[in-house]
Motif scaffolding. Structure first.
Motif, PDB file in Angstrom:
ATOM      1  N   LEU A  93      35.117  30.239  37.201  1.00  0.00           N
ATOM      2  CA  LEU A  93      36.286  30.849  36.575  1.00  0.00           C
ATOM      3  C   LEU A  93      36.647  30.098  35.297  1.00  0.00           C
ATOM      4  N   ILE A  96      42.380  29.291  31.542  1.00  0.00           N
ATOM      5  CA  ILE A  96      43.068  29.608  30.303  1.00  0.00           C
ATOM      6  C   ILE A  96      44.219  28.626  30.070  1.00  0.00           C
ATOM      7  N   SER A 111      40.660  33.204  34.484  1.00  0.00           N
ATOM      8  CA  SER A 111      40.007  34.498  34.330  1.00  0.00           C
ATOM      9  C   SER A 111      38.587  34.367  34.842  1.00  0.00           C
ATOM     10  N   SER A 114      35.730  39.410  39.358  1.00  0.00           N
ATOM     11  CA  SER A 114      36.592  39.795  40.474  1.00  0.00           C
ATOM     12  C   SER A 114      36.018  39.353  41.817  1.00  0.00           C
ATOM     13  N   VAL A 117      37.327  35.484  42.313  1.00  0.00           N
ATOM     14  CA  VAL A 117      38.737  35.070  42.275  1.00  0.00           C
ATOM     15  C   VAL A 117      39.317  34.869  43.671  1.00  0.00           C
ATOM     16  N   GLY A 140      41.267  42.660  33.985  1.00  0.00           N
ATOM     17  CA  GLY A 140      40.806  42.264  32.659  1.00  0.00           C
ATOM     18  C   GLY A 140      39.697  43.179  32.196  1.00  0.00           C
ATOM     19  N   GLN A 144      36.332  41.929  35.614  1.00  0.00           N
ATOM     20  CA  GLN A 144      37.041  40.653  35.439  1.00  0.00           C
ATOM     21  C   GLN A 144      38.484  40.790  35.919  1.00  0.00           C
ATOM     22  N   ASP A 146      42.297  38.604  35.635  1.00  0.00           N
ATOM     23  CA  ASP A 146      43.100  37.500  35.126  1.00  0.00           C
ATOM     24  C   ASP A 146      44.094  37.150  36.222  1.00  0.00           C
ATOM     25  N   ASP A 148      47.359  34.794  37.370  1.00  0.00           N
ATOM     26  CA  ASP A 148      48.488  33.925  37.053  1.00  0.00           C
ATOM     27  C   ASP A 148      49.055  33.495  38.397  1.00  0.00           C
TER      28      ASP A 148
END
Length: 156
Positions: A93, A96, A111, A114, A117, A140, A144, A146, A148
């Motif tokens: 990964l 960021i 990011s 998939s 993650v 994303g 992909q 993202d 948080d």
């Protein structure tokens, strides 16, 4: 009834006796024997299904017992932000942003594919006792995600 029977000829008495015997046989066969045979077949099929179900449950119980006996791995030592960074890099990964919060948690934005993650988040929980207190997944690029997330260490 006796008078009625005695007034019949010998030939009629034989025919009525044979008819009564056949009627009794018919009633015994279709009223008793056939239903008992069907019930026995149904009971045998039910027993077979129950034994199969029992085998599945026994296997699940054995697996649960095996998992229960496995000692949980102790949480990894080290700073929380470093563990999140290292495991994210291992999972492929891209980090960021990562920063520690005032309450000792770590806010991270990463990011990646998939397919990596959620296993990464599960690995943080299972191997390092790091839980995601807040989690936002955003779609994303193609394939992909993202992420948080706010991570907290053991005991928080």
């Amino acid at each position: 009834m006796v008078d009625w029977w005695t007034t019949r000829s010998r030939r009629e008495q034989i025919m009525l006796g044979v008819m009564a015997a056949l009627l009794l046989g018919f009633l015994l066969w279709f009223g008793v024997a056939a239903p008992l045979r069907t019930a026995a077949k149904d009971a045998s099929a039910h027993l077979t299904r129950a034994l199969g179900d029992e085998a599945v449950v026994d296997a699940a119980v054995a697996e649960i017992a095996r998992l229960g006996e496995a000692a949980p791995s102790p949480p990894s030592a080290g700073p929380l932000d470093q563990l999140v960074t290292d495991t994210a890099a291992e999972a492929g990964l891209k980090i960021i942003r990562i920063e520690a919060t005032a309450d000792g948690a770590v806010q991270a934005v990463v990011s990646g594919p998939s397919t990596q993650v959620l296993p990464w988040i599960a690995k943080l929980q299972s191997e390092h006792a790091i839980a995601a207190r807040h989690l936002t997944l955003l779609k994303g690029d193609v394939g992909q995600l993202d992420v948080d997330a706010t991570f907290v260490g053991p005991g928080r």
